[in-house]
Enzyme design. Structure first.
Site, mmCIF file in Angstrom:
data_model
loop_
_atom_site.group_PDB
_atom_site.id
_atom_site.type_symbol
_atom_site.label_atom_id
_atom_site.label_comp_id
_atom_site.label_asym_id
_atom_site.label_seq_id
_atom_site.Cartn_x
_atom_site.Cartn_y
_atom_site.Cartn_z
ATOM 1 N N HIS A 94 16.531 -0.283 -6.835
ATOM 2 C CA HIS A 94 15.453 0.318 -6.007
ATOM 3 C C HIS A 94 15.972 1.455 -5.321
ATOM 4 C CE1 HIS A 94 13.827 -3.723 -6.803
ATOM 5 N NE2 HIS A 94 12.473 -3.125 -6.424
ATOM 6 N N HIS A 95 14.888 1.984 -4.638
ATOM 7 C CA HIS A 95 14.927 3.220 -3.966
ATOM 8 C C HIS A 95 15.661 2.786 -2.675
ATOM 9 C CE1 HIS A 95 11.759 1.676 -1.211
ATOM 10 N NE2 HIS A 95 11.266 1.393 -2.389
ATOM 11 N N MET A 132 3.170 1.318 0.078
ATOM 12 C CA MET A 132 2.229 0.478 -0.590
ATOM 13 C C MET A 132 0.960 0.312 0.045
ATOM 14 S SD MET A 132 3.479 -0.558 -3.554
ATOM 15 C CE MET A 132 2.296 -1.762 -3.785
ATOM 16 N N PHE A 187 3.958 -7.204 -8.488
ATOM 17 C CA PHE A 187 2.615 -7.000 -8.938
ATOM 18 C C PHE A 187 2.609 -6.047 -10.071
ATOM 19 C CE2 PHE A 187 1.456 -8.068 -4.534
ATOM 20 C CZ PHE A 187 0.322 -8.860 -4.944
ATOM 21 N N ALA A 202 -1.602 -0.729 6.008
ATOM 22 C CA ALA A 202 -2.244 0.359 5.607
ATOM 23 C C ALA A 202 -1.671 1.754 5.540
ATOM 24 C CB ALA A 202 -3.765 0.378 6.036
ATOM 25 N N LYS A 261 14.349 0.398 0.528
ATOM 26 C CA LYS A 261 13.814 -0.720 0.575
ATOM 27 C C LYS A 261 14.673 -1.630 1.563
ATOM 28 C CE LYS A 261 13.350 -4.693 -2.735
ATOM 29 N NZ LYS A 261 11.974 -5.134 -2.383
ATOM 30 N N ASP A 319 -1.622 -3.212 15.286
ATOM 31 C CA ASP A 319 -2.802 -3.889 15.494
ATOM 32 C C ASP A 319 -2.890 -5.355 15.355
ATOM 33 O OD1 ASP A 319 -4.183 -1.385 15.434
ATOM 34 O OD2 ASP A 319 -4.022 -1.025 13.410
#
EC number: 1.17.1.8
Length: 245
Positions: free
Chosen positions: A133-134, A13, A106, A9, A137, A37
């Protein structure tokens, strides 16, 4: 309300997913997990669907844990191999009705570009894939590019086409990775986000199919669609096209 937990989280993303969940009227955020976690804290008493945007090293362990917990998964983390997918299928055998959904990408534009490339592949002698891509990645080539190359190769096989013309005499890294006979090239450059080009050629003509995701918000409609459809196709599903077409 669909209760959604997010693994990763705090990542780039994951942060965008949390923001999208807050804006979705039919969803509510359940647990937000970071890298330290325990994913086993997610269970049916607090979560309907778990979304995973972690890392290739952690995603298989997370997925198997969530299967054991009986929670549907929507996964955007890359790094999947045939062997890893087989482990997920085996784990799901003991949980009828449970779903694991994995999407290499997605973005609706990327899914459509992949479909268009597969449609066009049989009409062109040559096809190559370039993904951009950046530089943050961690994997290359991208899962999206690998999927596009496989789709092109399958379309060519079904059409009875042979190898693509290429007079290069010695294998060279500059020609990229070869995926089922399709060359895939990876670019990492500051200022980019997520982009893919499919180049197809015949004598005297060329077709270019390109998808650009300039911001991560472009992935959120696909993520929310997958969350809403979780459980509609039991077992393992790979690719957003299963929900679009």
């Amino acid at each position: 309300m669909i209760r959604v937990s997010v693994l990763g989280a705090g990542g780039r993303m994951g942060t965008e997913v949390v923001r999208a969940l807050k804006d979705a009227q039919d969803m509510q955020t359940a647990l937000l997990l970071g890298p330290d976690d325990d994913p086993s804290s997610i269970n049916p008493s607090n979560t309907d669907v778990a979304v995973d945007f972690t890392s290739p090293d952690a995603v298989l362990r997370n997925t198997l844990t969530l299967i054991g917990q009986g929670v549907h998964s929507v996964i955007g983390t890359t790094g999947w191999t045939k062997e890893r997918l087989d482990q997920v299928r085996q784990a799901l055998d003991g949980h009828p009705g449970l779903s694991v959904f994995i999407a290499p990408n997605f973005a609706i534009s990327a899914v459509l570009a992949d479909r268009f490339a597969a449609m066009a592949a049989r009409y062109f002698e040559s096809a190559e894939v370039v993904e951009l891509h950046h530089p943050d990645k961690v994997d290359a080539p991208s899962g999206t590019a690998l999927g596009t190359a496989s789709a092109i190769a399958e379309a060519r096989r079904q059409a009875g086409m042979g190898p693509m013309p290429d007079a290069t005499q010695q294998p060279d890294p500059s020609r990229g990775r070869v995926v089922d006979g399709v060359h895939v090239h990876a670019v990492r450059l500051r200022g980019l986000n997520a982009h893919e080009e499919v180049l197809m050629g015949n004598p005297g003509e060329q077709l270019t199919i390109r998808a650009d995701s300039f911001e991560r918000v472009s992935f959120m409609p696909g993520v929310l669609l997958a969350v809403r459809r979780a459980g509609s196709i039991p077992g393992l599903t790979v690719g957003l096209d299963h929900y679009l077409f």
